[in-house]
Design a protein around this motif. Structure first.
Motif, PDB file in Angstrom:
ATOM      1  N   GLY A 121      64.186  68.000  39.489  1.00  0.00           N
ATOM      2  CA  GLY A 121      65.106  66.680  39.590  1.00  0.00           C
ATOM      3  C   GLY A 121      64.394  65.639  40.521  1.00  0.00           C
ATOM      4  N   LYS A 122      63.137  65.887  41.204  1.00  0.00           N
ATOM      5  CA  LYS A 122      62.567  65.133  42.110  1.00  0.00           C
ATOM      6  C   LYS A 122      61.508  64.141  41.731  1.00  0.00           C
ATOM      7  N   GLY A 123      61.713  63.859  40.495  1.00  0.00           N
ATOM      8  CA  GLY A 123      60.607  62.791  39.969  1.00  0.00           C
ATOM      9  C   GLY A 123      60.156  62.994  38.205  1.00  0.00           C
ATOM     10  N   PHE A 124      59.136  62.748  38.029  1.00  0.00           N
ATOM     11  CA  PHE A 124      58.483  62.804  36.748  1.00  0.00           C
ATOM     12  C   PHE A 124      57.371  63.355  36.419  1.00  0.00           C
ATOM     13  N   VAL A 125      57.032  63.818  35.472  1.00  0.00           N
ATOM     14  CA  VAL A 125      55.604  64.195  34.773  1.00  0.00           C
ATOM     15  C   VAL A 125      55.071  63.115  33.625  1.00  0.00           C
ATOM     16  N   VAL A 126      53.968  62.420  34.096  1.00  0.00           N
ATOM     17  CA  VAL A 126      53.742  61.750  32.963  1.00  0.00           C
ATOM     18  C   VAL A 126      52.386  62.586  32.271  1.00  0.00           C
ATOM     19  N   ARG A 127      52.697  62.713  30.997  1.00  0.00           N
ATOM     20  CA  ARG A 127      51.633  63.502  30.280  1.00  0.00           C
ATOM     21  C   ARG A 127      50.617  62.617  29.412  1.00  0.00           C
ATOM     22  N   PRO A 163      54.381  54.513  25.797  1.00  0.00           N
ATOM     23  CA  PRO A 163      55.788  55.053  25.906  1.00  0.00           C
ATOM     24  C   PRO A 163      56.675  53.952  26.159  1.00  0.00           C
ATOM     25  N   PRO A 164      58.248  54.288  26.003  1.00  0.00           N
ATOM     26  CA  PRO A 164      59.104  53.131  26.146  1.00  0.00           C
ATOM     27  C   PRO A 164      59.275  52.611  27.472  1.00  0.00           C
ATOM     28  N   GLU A 165      59.616  51.443  27.837  1.00  0.00           N
ATOM     29  CA  GLU A 165      59.963  51.191  29.221  1.00  0.00           C
ATOM     30  C   GLU A 165      61.615  51.781  29.460  1.00  0.00           C
ATOM     31  N   THR A 166      61.486  52.033  30.790  1.00  0.00           N
ATOM     32  CA  THR A 166      62.666  52.706  31.321  1.00  0.00           C
ATOM     33  C   THR A 166      63.207  52.165  32.343  1.00  0.00           C
ATOM     34  N   ASN A 167      64.142  52.793  33.286  1.00  0.00           N
ATOM     35  CA  ASN A 167      64.851  52.156  34.291  1.00  0.00           C
ATOM     36  C   ASN A 167      63.684  52.254  35.324  1.00  0.00           C
ATOM     37  N   THR A 168      62.742  53.178  35.531  1.00  0.00           N
ATOM     38  CA  THR A 168      61.922  53.440  36.444  1.00  0.00           C
ATOM     39  C   THR A 168      60.432  52.896  36.117  1.00  0.00           C
ATOM     40  N   PHE A 169      60.189  52.981  34.901  1.00  0.00           N
ATOM     41  CA  PHE A 169      58.767  52.607  34.397  1.00  0.00           C
ATOM     42  C   PHE A 169      58.890  51.282  33.629  1.00  0.00           C
ATOM     43  N   SER A 185      60.953  52.035  43.408  1.00  0.00           N
ATOM     44  CA  SER A 185      60.756  53.366  42.789  1.00  0.00           C
ATOM     45  C   SER A 185      59.414  53.689  43.521  1.00  0.00           C
ATOM     46  N   TYR A 186      59.747  54.947  44.335  1.00  0.00           N
ATOM     47  CA  TYR A 186      58.304  55.308  45.250  1.00  0.00           C
ATOM     48  C   TYR A 186      58.217  56.786  45.008  1.00  0.00           C
ATOM     49  N   PHE A 187      57.033  56.983  44.656  1.00  0.00           N
ATOM     50  CA  PHE A 187      56.240  58.381  44.567  1.00  0.00           C
ATOM     51  C   PHE A 187      55.102  58.755  45.044  1.00  0.00           C
ATOM     52  N   LYS A 188      54.717  59.976  45.217  1.00  0.00           N
ATOM     53  CA  LYS A 188      53.419  60.302  45.491  1.00  0.00           C
ATOM     54  C   LYS A 188      52.980  61.015  44.443  1.00  0.00           C
ATOM     55  N   THR A 189      51.695  60.969  44.170  1.00  0.00           N
ATOM     56  CA  THR A 189      51.288  61.611  42.853  1.00  0.00           C
ATOM     57  C   THR A 189      50.035  62.598  42.861  1.00  0.00           C
ATOM     58  N   ALA A 200      51.857  64.380  38.005  1.00  0.00           N
ATOM     59  CA  ALA A 200      53.200  64.763  38.599  1.00  0.00           C
ATOM     60  C   ALA A 200      53.719  63.790  39.553  1.00  0.00           C
ATOM     61  N   MET A 201      54.752  63.140  39.524  1.00  0.00           N
ATOM     62  CA  MET A 201      55.165  62.119  40.463  1.00  0.00           C
ATOM     63  C   MET A 201      56.506  62.614  41.228  1.00  0.00           C
ATOM     64  N   GLU A 202      56.246  62.650  42.407  1.00  0.00           N
ATOM     65  CA  GLU A 202      57.472  63.093  43.370  1.00  0.00           C
ATOM     66  C   GLU A 202      57.942  62.094  44.215  1.00  0.00           C
ATOM     67  N   THR A 203      59.500  61.749  43.956  1.00  0.00           N
ATOM     68  CA  THR A 203      60.081  60.755  44.560  1.00  0.00           C
ATOM     69  C   THR A 203      59.974  61.142  46.210  1.00  0.00           C
TER      70      THR A 203
END
Length: 420
Positions: A41-47, A84-90, A112-116, A130-133
């Motif tokens: 739950g700490k971010g996203f994974v872009v594949r 990919p579709p647009e989202t509240n983050t992307f 929306s802040y992430f380290k990658t 990997a994108m961590e908030t």
């Protein structure tokens, strides 16, 4: 049975020997990009969905709202890529063709802040990001230590080429003893005729067409200085359709190139390039483009767009076979550059009764660069990078045709001299 198998094996071996080695190497495809939430739950994974693993990857975060990736793989293909579709983050994803790979830029929404970190999928060929908030103070430190990737610096000389003396000289020289040295560049629409529009982003066809047209002219003047470039317009002015084609006639043009941008109402998924030459519209999409481009006559003479009759177009095809052959050849070369060099989706070469081409008594093509109705394509075409890529592709097609045409003249001259 054994003898039949050996015969088949020998036949297959013989066929493989006839195939160039490079064609046996499968092209790496980037089919799509998908986004999923991390299990913690700490971010996203872009594949990045790839048919084969890329050679290497580079990732930078030049600002808090942008992440850039360079995927290196020879002949990386994105022809059938799904965004990919647009989202509240992307916000959106953009692709940038580079030599031996592809640039990917991820646009994030505010705050929306992430380290990658990029790493390969251990169970397949995909590349994962990997994108961590993180907090706003942490992102400031990351961006301060990151450099912006200039995707254009990863493109080799856009205009360099070698004159291959061993190239095929069999192209039919249509116009006897005539050089290929005067080109008419026509930026579609202009002035009180904006052309197609993307109202939400305040983009107009006339502006994008002019920007790309001027770039094409600059490339020709720089790299083919012996070729004369004539523009139908160089600023935001309105030029009637008949005047555009007549410019080619008055200046004894060898080629007329009209540059436009497409659009489809209520179909934001439509995308890709199309190049037309004059003739009967043989598809529904060609008919729609013909109706839209010819409707400019409404702005000149009042309502009632021009309809070139089937009989007129048939007569034209019969009496202008030379111009049509050259037009079709150049249109094919333009679409080939869009597909293979610029990595754009090609919708093909088509014929249509376009008045802008009707008045040009010379080989003529009309190019649709893409769709303003498609959000991603609109962003690409409105960027300096996108305009550079498309202008370079058009330039390369013109340059390659001129080389082909000049070789055919030279070869024909040598044959005549040997027969005398």
């Amino acid at each position: 049975m054994k003898s039949k198998f050996l015969a088949l094996l020998l036949l297959c071996s013989s066929i493989l020997l006839l195939i160039p080695a490079e064609s046996l190497i499968a092209q790496t495809e980037l089919n799509r990009i998908s986004i999923s939430e991390r299990s913690d739950g700490k971010g996203f994974v872009v594949r990045n969905h790839l048919s084969d693993m890329v050679d290497s990857v580079k990732v930078e975060q030049p600002s808090s709202d942008r992440i850039q990736m360079l995927l290196f793989a020879q002949d990386l293909d994105t022809l059938n890529f799904q965004y990919p579709p647009e989202t509240n983050t992307f916000n959106h994803f953009d692709l940038y063709p580079v030599d031996d790979g592809m640039g990917v830029e991820i646009s994030l929404r505010a705050e929306s802040y992430f380290k990658t970190k990029a790493y390969p999928d251990q169970n397949g060929n995909d590349l994962l990001l990997a994108m961590e908030t993180i907090s706003s103070s942490e992102i400031d430190e990351i961006t301060a230590n990151s450099s912006e990737i200039d995707f254009t610096s990863y493109i080799a000389d856009l205009h360099g080429f070698e004159d291959d003396e061993e190239a095929d000289n069999s192209f039919l020289r249509i116009r006897d003893n005539q050089e290929f040295n005067v080109i008419i560049l026509d930026a579609g629409h202009g002035g009180h005729d904006p052309g197609t529009q993307n109202r939400s982003k305040r983009l107009y066809e006339k502006d994008i067409a002019l920007a790309v047209t001027l770039k094409v002219g600059e490339y020709i003047r720089e790299h083919i200085p012996e070729m004369e470039v004539v523009y139908t317009r160089t600023d935001d002015t309105f030029v009637p359709l008949s005047e555009r084609g007549l410019t080619a006639t008055r200046n004894k043009g060898d080629l007329f190139v009209s540059i436009h941008v497409n659009s489809v109402v209520n179909s934001p998924s439509a995308h890709g390039t199309e190049t037309f030459f004059l003739g009967l519209a043989r598809s529904k999409s060609a008919l729609e483009v013909m109706k839209r481009e010819n409707s400019v006559v409404d702005l000149e003479n009042g309502p009632g767009s021009l309809d070139l009759s089937e009989e007129e177009l048939l007569v034209y095809e019969l009496t202008n076979t030379g111009n049509l052959a050259i037009s079709e050849r150049i249109a094919s070369m333009v679409e080939d550059q869009f597909k293979n060099r610029a990595q754009r989706r090609s919708r093909g070469v088509k014929q249509a009764g376009l008045e802008a081409l009707w008045h040009a008594s010379t080989p003529a093509v009309l190019i649709e660069l893409g769709f303003l109705s498609n959000p991603s394509e609109a962003r690409f075409l409105n960027s300096d990078y996108g305009q550079t890529i498309m202008a370079s592709a058009i330039f390369r097609a013109i340059r390659d045709f001129k080389l082909e045409y000049d070789r055919s003249i030279k070869a024909n001259g040598e044959r005549q001299a040997s027969n005398e």
